[in-house]
Design an enzyme around this catalytic site. Structure first.
Site, short mmCIF file in Angstrom:
data_model
loop_
_atom_site.label_atom_id
_atom_site.label_comp_id
_atom_site.label_asym_id
_atom_site.label_seq_id
_atom_site.Cartn_x
_atom_site.Cartn_y
_atom_site.Cartn_z
CG ASN A 116 3.17 9.82 -1.41
OD1 ASN A 116 2.70 10.12 -2.50
ND2 ASN A 116 4.38 9.33 -1.27
CB THR A 158 -0.89 0.01 1.25
OG1 THR A 158 -0.04 -0.32 2.37
CG2 THR A 158 -1.97 -1.04 1.17
CD GLU A 189 -10.27 -2.15 4.74
OE1 GLU A 189 -10.97 -3.15 4.78
OE2 GLU A 189 -9.65 -1.71 5.72
MO1 MOS Z 1 -8.86 -5.44 5.52
S1 MOS Z 1 -10.29 -6.48 4.52
O1 MOS Z 1 -9.56 -5.15 7.05
O2 MOS Z 1 -7.50 -6.44 5.49
#
Ligand code: MOS
Length: 773
Positions: free
Chosen positions: A666, A469, A740
């Site tokens: 960022n 990520t 998310e």
């Molecule tokens: Mo996330 S689905 O809480 O890794």
């Protein structure tokens, strides 16, 4: 001091990743290592009557075959350690007995000198089953549904206020519809992979996990090995999306296999095995009822969800989780029911709950907009929630109105004619759709260590991890600013359970949890340096007050007189110190941390706790009373689709997202994150779906040729924008996590645009061409 935070700098690990220099769990070359291959059940329910491994054992290169007959006994994972990670299936300890609860359950592991030898020998394990009738179809077993007491994610499963049923009876406008989503699989690019290595009583793991700290704790309790003798490393991870948040059998089995043959073992799940033994997102059946007056003002929202769990654990896809907080309504009723099936246990998958739930709710809102002839954006503004009405709390910060406004401008919403099937471009039907995005802003306890070296560079250590990520990058930026150093001088080390414990990479919580701990540890190191300098007769800062001293560019100096000061290197060298270090733990939690909710956090490390008591940054951060606040991120998705009226194919032509996520750490990695979520959500809308054999309940879409995910050619023109206003309540860095929220709402926005283009409302995902013809 904020010099690099926010800047769209390239990933600090980007070069390593594109040159193959980043080592993933399966890529460590361990001397004497064997290759393990898992053998899986091909019946859906029953018992192993007989398992014959003798032919496999004689096959070339095979060193051992592990079944329930010769495997070590496991301990049920302890539930008393809140930071302990979670084994995904608490009632199915791997290879402990002959019972089969689902197709694809691991029933043996073959170990051989090469991968090919192990893979071949795995085909030679002969199994006789005593089969039983499985239950695997949610719709056909709906009468077996029961209400679970709670969800392992910590979310409440039954929520209500007022009386939604009564309010619905008298509402002048009503939408009552059922929306469904199929089973989805995470399909991270990197499969679940583990290397386990015993040295005496000590066991070391290279494991693709969203929690090195949780996996360490979990393996300690399952294997019965003291915590200090377990180490888990996960330097680079090729995605997880929730499937590597809970621990699946592959990790512990690798250690069991290594113990059995007394050699290091590597076990990597195949893509097919990831469809049966490493989680999935539950199918959902969601009944949404909305009641409103003629102005569109909601008087009632009802959201009844039926989802699935397995026979070996209880997991609830809390599709109604956002329903009670996203709009203003005096009457709300949210329920969840579970049906147990003979399938692998579902688990969190990117925005567990909100991803399918905001799809259903936001399509229902669109239906209400058309019914009431109110613009869909206007309908959301009419029902704007000024506070979290379920808990009667203020939002820590909320700029959702700005998101709607900016998104509408960027897509050209005003050009839209609300009449369905009224707009065309050439032969294509044109549709515009929008929806709201939301996800909780989680923060949990985290600790970190900062070390400042006499040569002028610094290192940060934290047992969190970067699942792809951008965590390495934004933590480097966070530390650089707090340390007053350029980013080239800062090395962030993550992915090793030996470091001070950090948050799990789940629930979008790492940025808001680990960031403040790294900041506090960094400020703690600088403060130690300042204390040393003002007491040092040889320092130009001797005798000054500590509060008057500030830091930047590797120097501490008087804020009022920048010339009076010295470099970090000078102070440390003069005092014959190679380094100075500080640790910090910040224990703020924005969510309920329970036994059943390991995602909520980490246990404090004792020695750090003592040091943190004197750390000013920690003190200030923890002093703020956060109880009156509810923490959420918000956003708005706007899409334009083109539908081919002859073929029923849908092309998302443009997708605009405007996100209110606090401070943007960022700009580049943040846009990547939101785009990734949107792509995931476009997949949900148009193509993703795991299909099961209707006779035996075995998945038939078991690879990326059959389980369709969006590819580059499917992609729209993306525009991702941020409000970028700091949330000063959640933490001193002002950022909320963004892993998310991008997936929430986008699926509804696409669906709503398809309705606008065609006048056809498809409530059953995915919207494949056959459904539009
Ligand atoms: Mo996330 S689905 O809480 O890794």
């Amino acid at each position: 001091m904020s010099d690099t935070v926010g800047k769209p700098i390239d990933r600090v690990d980007g070069r390593l990743k594109v040159t193959g220099g980043a080592k993933y769990s399966a890529e460590f070359d361990i001397k004497n290592m064997l290759y393990g291959v898992a053998v899986t059940s091909n019946v859906t329910k029953g018992r192993i009557k007989n398992i014959n491994t003798s032919i496999a054992e004689k096959s070339p290169g095979v060193v051992g075959v592990m079944t329930y007959k010769n495997s070590m006994q496991l301990h049920s994972p302890s539930s008393s350690d809140p930071g302990g990670g979670k084994f995904a299936e608490k009632d199915l300890m791997p290879l402990q007995n002959d019972r089969i609860f689902y197709d694809g359950q691991i029933i043996a592991v073959v170990m051989a000198e090469t991968f090919e030898q192990a893979e071949h020998a795995a085909t030679l394990v002969k199994v006789d089953y005593q089969t039983e009738d499985p239950i695997f179809d949610l719709e056909k077993n709906i009468e077996k549904a029961y209400k679970p007491a709670s969800a392992s994610t910590g979310s409440e499963t039954q929520v209500s206020r007022g009386n939604a049923d009564d309010a619905l009876k008298t509402a002048s406008l009503k939408v009552e519809q059922t929306y469904t989503t199929p089973v989805y699989h995470h399909n991270a690019m990197e499969p679940h992979a583990t290397i386990a290595l015993w040295q005496g009583e000590t066991v070391m793991f290279y494991d693709s996990t969203q929690s090195v700290a949780g996996t360490k704790s979990l393996m300690s309790s399952m294997l019965g090995v003291p915590k200090e003798k377990v180490r888990v490393i996960s330097y680079f991870i090729g995605g997880g999306f929730g499937s590597k948040g809970f621990s699946w059998p592959n990790t512990v089995l690798t250690a069991m296999a290594a113990k059995l043959v007394n050699r290091p073992v590597k076990l990597v799940l195949s893509r097919q095995q990831m469809f049966t033994t490493a989680g999935r997102r539950s199918q959902t059946i969601q009944k949404v009822s909305l009641g409103a007056d003629q102005s569109g003002k909601l008087s009632a929202i009802k959201h009844d969800n039926t989802v699935e769990s397995s026979f070996v654990d209880e997991f609830v896809e809390t599709a109604g989780v956002a329903t009670s907080m996203i709009y203003s309504s005096p009457n709300v009723d949210v329920s969840h029911k579970l049906v147990r099936l003979n399938k692998v246990t579902p688990c969190p998958m990117r925005a567990p709950g909100e991803a399918p739930g905001m799809y259903a709710l936001e399509v229902a809102m669109d239906e209400l907009a058309y019914q009431s002839k109110i613009d869909p954006v206007q309908l959301r503004l009419v029902n704007y929630a000024e506070e979290e009405e379920q808990k009667h709390k203020k939002f820590s910060s909320k700029y959702l109105r700005d998101c709607y406004q900016k998104g509408a401008d960027l897509i050209g919403w005003s050009k839209r004619n609300q009449q369905p099937a009224s707009m065309k471009e050439g032969k294509y039907l044109v549709g515009y759709g929008m929806a709201t995005a939301t996800y909780p802003a989680n923060r949990s306890a985290s600790s970190a260590k900062a070390v400042l070296f006499a040569d002028g560079h610094a290192e940060i250590m934290c047992a969190t991890q970067d699942i792809g990520t951008g965590t390495y990058t934004i933590m480097t930026q966070t530390a650089a600013d707090a340390l007053g150093l350029p980013i080239e001088k800062v090395i962030v080390k993550l992915g090793d359970s030996e470091f001070p414990k950090g948050a799990n990479s789940g629930g979008s919580q790492v940025t808001a949890s680990v960031g403040p701990a790294i900041r506090a540890a960094s400020l703690g190191a600088i403060s130690k340096l300042v204390t040393m300098a003002v007491a040092d007769p040889k320092s130009p800062l001797h005798g000054q007050k500590e509060v008057d001293v500030t830091s930047q560019n590797g120097r501490i100096f008087l804020a009022a007189k920048p010339d009076q000061g010295e470099s970090y290197t000078q102070i440390l060298s003069r005092n014959n110190l190679q380094k100075i270090e500080a640790q910090a733990i910040t224990k703020v939690s924005t969510r309920q941390q329970t036994e059943a909710n390991p995602a909520a956090g980490g246990t404090p490390e004792k020695e750090i706790e003592d040091e943190s008591k004197t750390n000013q940054a920690v003190q200030l951060d923890e002093k703020l009373d956060r109880k009156p606040f509810s923490f959420h991120s918000f956003g708005a998705h706007f899409v334009k689709v083109l539908v081919d009226p002859d073929l029923g194919t849908v092309r998302v032509d443009k997708a605009v997202a405007v996100m209110d996520i606090g401070t943007v750490m960022n700009e580049k990695t943040a846009k990547n994150q939101i785009m990734g979520g949107m792509i995931f959500g476009i997949g949900m809308a148009l193509m993703e779906e795991t299909n099961y054999d209707p006779n035996r309940g075995r998945p038939v879409t078991k690879d990326l040729a059959n389980y369709l995910v969006p590819v580059n050619a499917d992609m729209p023109d993306f525009q991702v924008e941020f409000i970028n206003k700091a949330d000063n309540i959640i933490s001193p860095i002002g950022a909320r996590g963004i892993g998310e929220i991008g997936i929430t709402g986008i699926t509804a926005a696409v669906n709503n645009a398809i309705y606008h283009a065609t006048g056809k409302r498809i409530r059953e995902l995915p919207v494949t061409p056959d459904k539009l013809l």
